[in-house]
Motif scaffolding. Sequence first.
Motif, mmCIF file in Angstrom:
data_model
loop_
_atom_site.group_PDB
_atom_site.id
_atom_site.type_symbol
_atom_site.label_atom_id
_atom_site.label_comp_id
_atom_site.label_asym_id
_atom_site.label_seq_id
_atom_site.Cartn_x
_atom_site.Cartn_y
_atom_site.Cartn_z
ATOM 1 N N GLY A 1 0.730 -0.861 -0.194
ATOM 2 C CA GLY A 1 -0.014 0.225 -0.236
ATOM 3 C C GLY A 1 1.380 0.748 0.079
ATOM 4 N N VAL A 2 2.309 0.971 -0.571
ATOM 5 C CA VAL A 2 3.192 2.394 -0.568
ATOM 6 C C VAL A 2 3.150 3.107 -2.132
ATOM 7 N N GLU A 3 3.202 4.637 -1.218
ATOM 8 C CA GLU A 3 3.153 5.571 -2.787
ATOM 9 C C GLU A 3 4.351 5.068 -3.774
ATOM 10 N N GLN A 4 3.670 4.604 -5.006
ATOM 11 C CA GLN A 4 4.759 3.874 -6.508
ATOM 12 C C GLN A 4 4.847 4.157 -7.001
ATOM 13 N N SER A 5 5.815 4.339 -8.140
ATOM 14 C CA SER A 5 5.150 4.938 -9.540
ATOM 15 C C SER A 5 5.149 2.880 -9.894
ATOM 16 N N ASN A 6 5.377 2.068 -9.937
ATOM 17 C CA ASN A 6 5.084 0.692 -10.157
ATOM 18 C C ASN A 6 3.935 0.002 -9.230
ATOM 19 N N THR A 7 3.877 -1.114 -9.194
ATOM 20 C CA THR A 7 3.196 -1.728 -8.030
ATOM 21 C C THR A 7 3.866 -3.418 -8.357
ATOM 22 N N SER A 8 4.450 -3.431 -6.481
ATOM 23 C CA SER A 8 4.852 -4.552 -5.944
ATOM 24 C C SER A 8 3.616 -5.223 -5.235
ATOM 25 N N VAL A 9 4.219 -6.352 -4.889
ATOM 26 C CA VAL A 9 2.855 -7.554 -4.387
ATOM 27 C C VAL A 9 4.136 -8.283 -3.326
ATOM 28 N N PHE B 1 7.572 -9.071 -5.656
ATOM 29 C CA PHE B 1 7.076 -8.713 -6.954
ATOM 30 C C PHE B 1 6.992 -7.573 -7.463
ATOM 31 N N LYS B 2 7.866 -7.173 -8.706
ATOM 32 C CA LYS B 2 7.743 -5.922 -8.649
ATOM 33 C C LYS B 2 6.337 -5.734 -10.468
ATOM 34 N N LEU B 3 5.425 -5.275 -10.599
ATOM 35 C CA LEU B 3 5.570 -4.954 -11.812
ATOM 36 C C LEU B 3 5.800 -3.628 -12.361
ATOM 37 N N VAL C 1 22.093 -6.464 -2.503
ATOM 38 C CA VAL C 1 21.153 -5.713 -2.563
ATOM 39 C C VAL C 1 19.961 -7.095 -1.923
ATOM 40 N N ALA C 2 18.707 -7.349 -2.769
ATOM 41 C CA ALA C 2 18.312 -7.867 -2.478
ATOM 42 C C ALA C 2 17.543 -9.444 -3.859
ATOM 43 N N ALA C 3 18.313 -10.028 -3.158
ATOM 44 C CA ALA C 3 18.843 -11.015 -4.422
ATOM 45 C C ALA C 3 17.211 -12.098 -5.212
ATOM 46 N N GLN D 1 11.868 -10.811 -6.415
ATOM 47 C CA GLN D 1 13.320 -11.003 -5.153
ATOM 48 C C GLN D 1 12.721 -10.994 -4.330
ATOM 49 N N ASP D 2 14.155 -11.833 -3.421
ATOM 50 C CA ASP D 2 14.049 -11.767 -2.075
ATOM 51 C C ASP D 2 13.042 -10.636 -1.543
ATOM 52 N N PHE D 3 12.532 -10.643 -0.378
ATOM 53 C CA PHE D 3 11.835 -10.135 0.311
ATOM 54 C C PHE D 3 12.922 -9.764 1.675
ATOM 55 N N ALA D 4 13.117 -8.020 1.757
ATOM 56 C CA ALA D 4 13.949 -8.148 2.857
ATOM 57 C C ALA D 4 13.055 -7.768 4.297
ATOM 58 N N ALA D 5 12.867 -8.767 5.019
ATOM 59 C CA ALA D 5 11.929 -8.805 5.998
ATOM 60 C C ALA D 5 12.951 -8.016 7.190
ATOM 61 N N GLY E 1 15.594 7.233 0.241
ATOM 62 C CA GLY E 1 14.781 6.298 0.346
ATOM 63 C C GLY E 1 15.083 5.280 -0.880
ATOM 64 N N GLN E 2 15.876 4.784 -1.049
ATOM 65 C CA GLN E 2 16.378 3.649 -1.923
ATOM 66 C C GLN E 2 17.327 2.558 -1.696
ATOM 67 N N THR E 3 17.086 2.970 0.655
ATOM 68 C CA THR E 3 18.242 2.040 1.156
ATOM 69 C C THR E 3 16.709 1.106 1.892
ATOM 70 N N LEU F 1 20.493 -1.930 -1.030
ATOM 71 C CA LEU F 1 19.796 -0.486 -1.772
ATOM 72 C C LEU F 1 19.182 -1.220 -2.850
ATOM 73 N N ILE F 2 17.745 -0.518 -3.425
ATOM 74 C CA ILE F 2 16.459 -0.794 -4.197
ATOM 75 C C ILE F 2 15.770 -0.166 -4.767
ATOM 76 N N ASP F 3 16.036 -0.394 -5.966
ATOM 77 C CA ASP F 3 15.421 0.483 -6.898
ATOM 78 C C ASP F 3 16.171 1.170 -8.450
ATOM 79 N N PHE F 4 16.948 0.015 -8.949
ATOM 80 C CA PHE F 4 18.083 0.414 -9.639
ATOM 81 C C PHE F 4 17.523 1.090 -11.344
ATOM 82 N N GLU F 5 16.063 1.384 -11.345
ATOM 83 C CA GLU F 5 15.904 2.117 -12.370
ATOM 84 C C GLU F 5 16.805 3.299 -12.796
ATOM 85 N N GLY F 6 16.978 3.736 -11.867
ATOM 86 C CA GLY F 6 17.797 4.862 -12.531
ATOM 87 C C GLY F 6 16.662 6.223 -12.593
#
Length: 478
Positions: free
Chosen positions: A152-160, A168-170, A196-198, A218-222, A336-338, A347-352
């Motif tokens: 339920g977070v603000e994001q530009s993609n959708t993650s499950v 999973f990030k669509l 990074v999350a594998a 990816q692996d979920f960082a619990a 915000g990318q950590t 580190l997460i989200d390597f979309e640039g």
Amino acid sequence: MSLALPSSELSALLPDWLPRQRWFAAKGREVRSVEVAASTPLIGGGDGDGGRDDLLLDHTVLAVEFTDGGPVQHYQLLVARRPDGRTELDHVTIGWIDGRIAYDGLWDHQVSDWLLDAIRAGLTVSGEHGDVRFVPEPGAEIPEGVSGRVLGVEQSNTSVAYGEKAIFKLFRRIAPGINPDLELHRALRSVGSDQVAALQGAVEGTLDGEPVSLGMLQDFAANSANGWSMALASVRDLLAEADLRADEVGGDLAGESFRLGETVALVHDELARALGTSECDPAELAAGMTARLVSAGAEVPQLADYIDRIRVTYDALAASGTPVPAQRIHGDLHLGQTLRTPLGWLLIDFEGEPAKPLEQRVQPDSALRDVAGMLRSFDYAAFHQVSGWEPGDFSDPDQESQLAWRANEWSARNRSAFCDGYAKRAGTDPRAHGVVLRAFELDKAVYEVLYETRSRPSWVPIPLASIARITADTDAGD
Ligand SMILES: Nc1ncnc2c1ncn2[C@@H]1O[C@H](COP(=O)(O)OP(=O)(O)OP(=O)(O)O)[C@@H](O)[C@H]1O
Ligand SMILES: [Mg+2]
């Protein structure tokens, strides 16, 4: 009744539905039309798995045209259909199509479960417009029997999230080519990165005859905390303790900032090992920065006083003649990318940088650009709360309040700890490349001034004060 997705009926509903989605990138622009550019049946209606409980699922690529005549944008949608509605899916319901209710399938557990199974099985579904391929990474352990839940977070993609096992990030807005988030996570997995999350798997397809990345698992960082939230908590803690210094309060972040510096240096080393190194021409880098400065200056009068001082650094970079080492980098690095897990930083989200076209985002660049991004982020965290209380000119020492002074102290302490950590792992201190680092910091701050002027004018003093500080350092020498 045909099971095929009627494209024209879907197209008719989308101009109203699409702009209301959180992930729609062109907010505020009027949509002229939405065409279904490609549609591949995944469940029911084709060579998918024949439908379960009346569920139909189609992978669709949407081509969105705007009335302002700007270029067409492509988005991705998993359209699910059932004979009757479900209240829990009301918020993602597109409308009735041919006697079935259509909705964004990611919110349907049956769909998210199917996706995980498809990746694990390495399923390929052939469609008229090319294949949709579900690809497990070699050796990855993809979880079984865990249900998916959309974040339920603000994001530009959708993650499950699948329990605490996988995420999973669509990708929502797609462009032909491999998405750097997938490419770099794959490269980092190949060198066994722990920073990074594998990567567990991916979904890939074809757009305009070229490969396109559709999603990644990816692996979920619990039990992790976001670096930006941790930084804000630390600043809040400091500001609440009127008599204490940044190193004296319980929420001091410097130890974590040091470790984060180490993590970023390790990622840079891993990316260089996996994907190689090259060089950038300093004059070309400086020319780009100068052009951005000139156009920002034309729009933001408050920049006028600083333009000459900023140019001193850009000119020094151009004149240095020393090629700048380049490699693949994160490209949009900030707190915000950590994620801080119980074991360390990821580190997460390597979309640039989202605003840049894909072909620019995949170019080698200086690792110092990432370092500068993180340094800017510490300044933002420090002043984020102060600015809410006291909008004003933090660059004027006479007006500089006690709060601003302490925020500055927090930022300086954590920036310095971050650089110390980076230096320890990289073997060279980023501050030793003073001109290059300062140029990247200034370039980013100029971008921020422009961004804030357009969207949050009361925040303009934050990057302006940073520009004043960084250029004052220039005056004082290297
Ligand atoms: N491996 C992970 N484990 C746990 N949570 C994660 C993981 N990766 C990402 N997240 C969470 O998901 C959120 C969104 O992830 P991410 O930043 O990759 O998505 P995004 O759509 O690209 O976001 P943005 O719009 O900010 O670019 C993050 O803020 C983080 O809280
Ligand atoms: Mg992103």
